[in-house]
Design a protein around this motif. Sequence first.
Motif, PDB file in Angstrom:
ATOM      1  N   ALA B 143      -1.489  -2.577   0.602  1.00 20.44           N
ATOM      2  CA  ALA B 143      -0.943  -3.819   0.053  1.00 20.44           C
ATOM      3  C   ALA B 143      -0.498  -4.763   1.163  1.00 20.44           C
ATOM      4  O   ALA B 143      -0.724  -5.973   1.102  1.00 20.44           O
ATOM      5  CB  ALA B 143       0.220  -3.505  -0.883  1.00 20.44           C
ATOM      6  N   SER B 144       0.130  -4.207   2.217  1.00 16.33           N
ATOM      7  CA  SER B 144       0.650  -5.096   3.261  1.00 16.33           C
ATOM      8  C   SER B 144      -0.496  -5.724   4.046  1.00 16.33           C
ATOM      9  O   SER B 144      -0.438  -6.899   4.410  1.00 16.33           O
ATOM     10  CB  SER B 144       1.616  -4.340   4.171  1.00 16.33           C
ATOM     11  OG  SER B 144       0.919  -3.437   4.990  1.00 16.33           O
ATOM     12  N   ALA B 146      -3.492  -6.333   2.844  1.00 17.61           N
ATOM     13  CA  ALA B 146      -4.118  -7.319   1.959  1.00 17.61           C
ATOM     14  C   ALA B 146      -3.302  -8.606   1.950  1.00 17.61           C
ATOM     15  O   ALA B 146      -3.841  -9.702   1.933  1.00 17.61           O
ATOM     16  CB  ALA B 146      -4.244  -6.749   0.550  1.00 17.61           C
ATOM     17  N   ARG B 147      -1.967  -8.449   2.011  1.00 19.97           N
ATOM     18  CA  ARG B 147      -1.119  -9.633   1.993  1.00 19.97           C
ATOM     19  C   ARG B 147      -1.280 -10.442   3.279  1.00 19.97           C
ATOM     20  O   ARG B 147      -1.423 -11.654   3.243  1.00 19.97           O
ATOM     21  CB  ARG B 147       0.336  -9.204   1.797  1.00 19.97           C
ATOM     22  CG  ARG B 147       1.225 -10.313   1.253  1.00 19.97           C
ATOM     23  CD  ARG B 147       2.672  -9.879   1.159  1.00 19.97           C
ATOM     24  NE  ARG B 147       3.203  -9.464   2.443  1.00 19.97           N
ATOM     25  CZ  ARG B 147       3.628  -8.234   2.711  1.00 19.97           C
ATOM     26  NH1 ARG B 147       3.596  -7.285   1.783  1.00 19.97           N
ATOM     27  NH2 ARG B 147       4.085  -7.921   3.907  1.00 19.97           N
ATOM     28  N   LYS B 148      -1.278  -9.721   4.384  1.00 22.52           N
ATOM     29  CA  LYS B 148      -1.403 -10.433   5.662  1.00 22.52           C
ATOM     30  C   LYS B 148      -2.757 -11.116   5.791  1.00 22.52           C
ATOM     31  O   LYS B 148      -2.864 -12.189   6.372  1.00 22.52           O
ATOM     32  CB  LYS B 148      -1.192  -9.462   6.820  1.00 22.52           C
ATOM     33  CG  LYS B 148       0.281  -9.076   6.982  1.00 22.52           C
ATOM     34  CD  LYS B 148       0.464  -8.015   8.043  1.00 22.52           C
ATOM     35  CE  LYS B 148       1.904  -7.548   8.081  1.00 22.52           C
ATOM     36  NZ  LYS B 148       2.024  -6.272   8.818  1.00 22.52           N
ATOM     37  N   GLN B 150      -4.451 -12.099   3.247  1.00 24.68           N
ATOM     38  CA  GLN B 150      -4.559 -12.976   2.074  1.00 24.68           C
ATOM     39  C   GLN B 150      -5.867 -12.780   1.321  1.00 24.68           C
ATOM     40  O   GLN B 150      -6.584 -13.712   1.005  1.00 24.68           O
ATOM     41  CB  GLN B 150      -4.408 -14.442   2.496  1.00 24.68           C
ATOM     42  CG  GLN B 150      -2.997 -14.739   2.960  1.00 24.68           C
ATOM     43  CD  GLN B 150      -2.871 -16.150   3.501  1.00 24.68           C
ATOM     44  OE1 GLN B 150      -3.581 -17.057   3.064  1.00 24.68           O
ATOM     45  NE2 GLN B 150      -1.978 -16.320   4.454  1.00 24.68           N
ATOM     46  N   SER B 152      -7.864 -10.229  -1.815  1.00 23.85           N
ATOM     47  CA  SER B 152      -7.688  -9.270  -2.902  1.00 23.85           C
ATOM     48  C   SER B 152      -9.067  -8.688  -3.224  1.00 23.85           C
ATOM     49  O   SER B 152     -10.069  -9.052  -2.590  1.00 23.85           O
ATOM     50  CB  SER B 152      -7.077  -9.956  -4.119  1.00 23.85           C
ATOM     51  OG  SER B 152      -7.882 -11.044  -4.495  1.00 23.85           O
ATOM     52  N   VAL B 181      -6.908  -2.404  -3.747  1.00 25.39           N
ATOM     53  CA  VAL B 181      -5.687  -2.489  -2.943  1.00 25.39           C
ATOM     54  C   VAL B 181      -4.765  -1.336  -3.353  1.00 25.39           C
ATOM     55  O   VAL B 181      -4.553  -1.101  -4.535  1.00 25.39           O
ATOM     56  CB  VAL B 181      -4.976  -3.843  -3.165  1.00 25.39           C
ATOM     57  CG1 VAL B 181      -3.650  -3.885  -2.418  1.00 25.39           C
ATOM     58  CG2 VAL B 181      -5.878  -4.989  -2.710  1.00 25.39           C
ATOM     59  N   ALA B 184       2.083  -0.812  -2.597  1.00 24.39           N
ATOM     60  CA  ALA B 184       2.991  -0.557  -1.485  1.00 24.39           C
ATOM     61  C   ALA B 184       3.804   0.719  -1.667  1.00 24.39           C
ATOM     62  O   ALA B 184       4.169   1.367  -0.696  1.00 24.39           O
ATOM     63  CB  ALA B 184       3.937  -1.752  -1.320  1.00 24.39           C
ATOM     64  N   SER B 188       2.876   2.192   2.721  1.00 21.36           N
ATOM     65  CA  SER B 188       3.595   0.979   3.094  1.00 21.36           C
ATOM     66  C   SER B 188       3.057   0.309   4.359  1.00 21.36           C
ATOM     67  O   SER B 188       3.298  -0.868   4.583  1.00 21.36           O
ATOM     68  CB  SER B 188       5.081   1.307   3.266  1.00 21.36           C
ATOM     69  OG  SER B 188       5.210   2.380   4.165  1.00 21.36           O
ATOM     70  N   ASP B 190       0.220  -1.084   7.338  1.00 20.32           N
ATOM     71  CA  ASP B 190      -1.065  -1.790   7.301  1.00 20.32           C
ATOM     72  C   ASP B 190      -2.159  -0.753   7.493  1.00 20.32           C
ATOM     73  O   ASP B 190      -2.116   0.032   8.446  1.00 20.32           O
ATOM     74  CB  ASP B 190      -1.176  -2.782   8.473  1.00 20.32           C
ATOM     75  CG  ASP B 190      -0.183  -3.919   8.333  1.00 20.32           C
ATOM     76  OD1 ASP B 190       0.419  -4.035   7.242  1.00 20.32           O
ATOM     77  OD2 ASP B 190       0.003  -4.674   9.304  1.00 20.32           O
TER      78      ASP B 190
END
Lengths: 246, 403
Positions: B143-144, B146-148, B150, B152, B181, B184, B188, B190
Amino acid sequence: MVLHDQSLPIYELKEVVKSREAEGYGFRLRVPALRIFPGEKIALIGESGCGKSTLLDMLAFVLQPTSCDTFRFQVEKRPQDIAKAWKRHRLNRLADLRRRHLGYVMQTGGLLPYLTVRENMSLSRRVLGMKDDGTVDSLARELGLQRHLNKLPGELSTGERQRVAIGRALAHHPAIVIADEPTASVDPFAAEKIMSLFMEMVEARNITVIVASHAWRHIKRLGLRRLSHHTRRSGDGQMAETVVNG
Amino acid sequence: MIFGRWRQALTLATRDYFHEWQISVCFVLALAAVLGPMMVLFGLKFGIVGSMIDELRQDPAKREIRPVGSGHYDRAWIETLARRRDVAFVVPRVRAIAATMDVGSNHAGRILQLEVIPSANGDPLLPAGTPPPSGMRQVVLSASAARKLQVSAGDGLDGSLERRYLGRRERVHLPLTVVGVVPARYFSRDALFASVQLTEALEDFRDGHQVPALGWRGSRAGQRHYTGFRLYARSIYDVAGLEAAFEKSGVKVHTQAADIELVRRMDRTLSAIYWAIALIGLTGFSLSLGASLWANVDRKRRELAVLRLVGFRTGEIVWFPLAQSVYTAVLGWALAVVIYRAAAWGINLMLAPQLDAAQQVCRLLPFHYGVALALTLTASVTAALLAGLRAARVEPSEGLREL
Ligand SMILES: Nc1ncnc2c1ncn2[C@@H]1O[C@H](COP(=O)(O)OP(=O)(O)OP(=O)(O)O)[C@@H](O)[C@H]1O
Ligand SMILES: [Mg+2]
């Protein structure tokens, strides 16, 4: 009801004894011989504590005799051996006989507090599965209870309760009605009225009746047969024996 | 006819019960006052231990068994592990320094260096519905990550890696597709989850070996050895056994066995305490219920005697106290349930800030309500039956002249 030969006794007792013991004081009721015939009106008169209730309870099959030679009961064709039924602990047989043939009026009402007057009077009919045929209403009328039919016993006077108890004892057309001082708890004037009414009603229905009372005065006028009895006490007062014959 | 008198006894019992409603209410209150707190107690025990066990069960990390340090395992050995009944999932791992990749996306300016974790079908870290990464192109992101980046599921990525080969720096690029994904709470850091095949390709590339499937040049790879594995036990209860098996075969592993054992020991201790209290409570409860019902039958002797006088039989008379005890049992139980529900609601509300949304400190299953009702009925029916039989056995004249 098929009544049997009128010449045969309903009750036949020989040497029936009930002994009771309480804190060193002994009481014995002895019945050497007693026969009660259909349609008879029997009175059992005696002072308090002489054993009237004891005898009536035995005649109503709710009290077991301590010993007995013969205890026969006959309403229908077949005589019932009560002595044997007690010995064999046939409580259900005795319950069946009570239900079908007996009405019992107790010294103190013995009504169920949660049933209305009408339901209390119908109780003896309901346990026999009898349909409501107006008997209860006509009994209530005779006993002067129409106004009270939907009340609970708690809302009645003692004399009214006593009359309800009489109604219950008669409602299922029993062959025998046993009444243990049915008027003991009401004033003498009311007692006389209730007793006369009661005797009229059993007379009209040709019911065998056994009444216990300690007041002979008005009973005598009603034409009952009095059972003879005498009570003896031992010298030290520790033992009392009542002997009943009739 | 006989059935008719049973029904009449029941009717009379019901009339009496509601006629004497004050006393009936007292009996019901007395019953609920004992049963309610017992249910709260059990609800707490069940809720606390239950949510701890659930947490253990639901968190795959608790089932993970990690080798300590790096070892030397071949594919056959990993495959024997996979066949074990207490193993839910196992994949081999290549050297940690080889298992990284630089990843960029169109949406993020930054290139991330991601740890590459081998995954496969049945990976407990993949949420239900997420396809496992397969082949050389599909990956799953943490999840982290994917967030960094940006991105999905469904988005494309640009993966690249570098080696020194024949004295020169060489970088290759690898277009990738995100197929899922990992939430988290399961992972948790990357990371990038890839097929075992892809992790092997990364290692081969860095070792100067060829990867024909991707057109990467190099020497022929020899017999492959893995330095580790990712392994999950089938359940938390298998962890301790697996750990022992690994230790026996000389593989040092790291597990959550100590945590699991702690919770299980707590469960056992709490259960023991609970049962001790419950046993005492139940004994007291049965005794108090029995005593009050017994006393009630005794109080009713005169009325029962009247019923016998009008010719009810023993078996029919017994229905009277029996029916009343059933009323008391059912109403008392119902009130106890209300008490319990109120208490449980209060407790859960009070502790809600410390808990996850789904967690409850005080909790009972429908089955537990059923058990409570069955116990109450058994105790009360037994008491009433004994008292009723006794009342029906004595001479009817006894009780007739009481009062
Ligand atoms: N359950 C009992 N246990 C022991 N003794 C009893 C019991 N019931 C009655 N008695 C004794 O038996 C004797 C007769 O009692 P019973 O009730 O038959 O008298 P009774 O003639 O009906 O009196 P009353 O006119 O006051 O009703 C009494 O002396 C009494 O003390
Ligand atoms: Mg008397």
